[in-house]
Structure formats: structure tokens, C-alpha cells
Design a protein around this motif. Sequence first.
Motif, short mmCIF file in Angstrom:
data_model
loop_
_atom_site.label_atom_id
_atom_site.label_comp_id
_atom_site.label_asym_id
_atom_site.label_seq_id
_atom_site.Cartn_x
_atom_site.Cartn_y
_atom_site.Cartn_z
N ASP A 97 6.07 8.97 0.34
CA ASP A 97 6.85 10.17 0.02
C ASP A 97 6.45 11.33 0.92
O ASP A 97 7.30 12.11 1.34
CB ASP A 97 6.67 10.55 -1.45
N GLY A 98 5.16 11.44 1.20
CA GLY A 98 4.68 12.51 2.08
C GLY A 98 5.21 12.37 3.49
O GLY A 98 5.65 13.35 4.10
N CYS B 70 5.12 9.52 11.32
CA CYS B 70 3.94 8.95 10.66
C CYS B 70 3.12 10.07 10.02
O CYS B 70 3.46 11.25 10.13
CB CYS B 70 3.10 8.15 11.64
N GLN B 71 2.05 9.70 9.37
CA GLN B 71 1.21 10.67 8.67
C GLN B 71 0.65 11.73 9.62
O GLN B 71 0.48 12.88 9.23
CB GLN B 71 0.08 9.95 7.95
N ALA B 72 0.40 11.37 10.85
CA ALA B 72 -0.15 12.32 11.81
C ALA B 72 0.79 13.51 12.06
O ALA B 72 0.34 14.59 12.45
CB ALA B 72 -0.45 11.62 13.13
N THR C 257 16.90 7.02 9.15
CA THR C 257 16.28 7.57 7.94
C THR C 257 15.37 8.72 8.33
O THR C 257 15.24 9.05 9.51
CB THR C 257 15.45 6.48 7.23
N ASP C 258 14.72 9.31 7.34
CA ASP C 258 13.77 10.38 7.63
C ASP C 258 12.51 9.86 8.32
O ASP C 258 11.76 10.63 8.90
CB ASP C 258 13.38 11.11 6.33
N LEU C 259 12.27 8.57 8.26
CA LEU C 259 11.07 7.98 8.87
C LEU C 259 11.31 7.44 10.28
O LEU C 259 10.37 7.26 11.05
CB LEU C 259 10.55 6.84 7.98
N GLU D 89 0.83 -1.21 0.00
CA GLU D 89 0.00 0.00 0.00
C GLU D 89 0.86 1.26 0.00
O GLU D 89 0.54 2.24 -0.67
CB GLU D 89 -0.96 0.01 1.20
N LEU D 90 1.94 1.23 0.77
CA LEU D 90 2.82 2.40 0.83
C LEU D 90 3.45 2.70 -0.53
O LEU D 90 3.64 3.86 -0.89
CB LEU D 90 3.91 2.20 1.88
N THR D 91 3.80 1.66 -1.28
CA THR D 91 4.46 1.89 -2.56
C THR D 91 3.47 2.27 -3.66
O THR D 91 3.88 2.80 -4.69
CB THR D 91 5.27 0.66 -2.99
#
Length: 131
Positions: free
Chosen positions: A33-34, A106-108, A62-64, A25-27
Motif C-alpha cells: 500500500d505504501g 519501489c520503496q526507495a 498501474t501506480d506501481l 510478503e507484500l500482502t
Amino acid sequence: NGVVHGGTYCAHITGLAAALATMSELTKSALFDGIQSTGRRVKTAIAQGIALADAACEFQGTDLMFCIRIQRRCGGAPIAYNRFAHSLLREGILVEPEPSEPWFICQAHETIDLNSLTMAVRNATIEACTS
């Protein structure tokens, strides 16, 4: 009588299937990317806050998902990370007080007020340096 893997998916077949579905789903979308872009912005805000406290930092990861090492500018010893984490908590930001535990993005986090984060990190760094 053996080793237990304590990670998120625990090497269980159902967990691994969930991990594969998540990665799929992420790919497929721009979500990954967001989140990665958000991570870069968060790391920049953290680095700016630490610099405002006359200290320097180094990110590992990493950035994540990353860990932070903070050091005083004049070649001093690393700031005790647990003091920094507890100071951040007083600023309303909860992180693990163990420096080897990563920060997860995360997205939040896309809606985070980066100026407030910068100032909270600055205040926490100053407090950690003086305690």
C-alpha cells in the motif's frame, strides 16, 4: 528451438517460488500500500511537470508500473519519448528511452523530492518539445 521467456522470474520453478514468496510478503504488510501510494504521488508530480511545460500526458498501467504518453496541448503530435528520456537524464533521472518500457516504483522512491521531480520533468518536457 523454442521460446525463451525473458521475464524477471523466467518461469523457472525456483523463480516462481521466489515470486510467490514475494507476493506473500507484500500482502502481509502495509509495504504494498505504501509503494502504491508513492506511485500515485510520483505520477501526480510527473503530470504536474508536464502540464507546466504546456503539454498533456496519459499514463498506462498501474501506480506501481506505468508508461507515459506525452502530447502537446494544441492537438499536436506526441513528443518524441526518446528525446524526453534523454532530457530527463540531463536532469539526473534515468529512464528507458523506449516508451513501451514501464517506469517501476519501489520503496526507495518514498523519499523522492516531488518538487524537484516536477521541475525536472517540466524542464525535460520543454527541452524535448524544442529539440
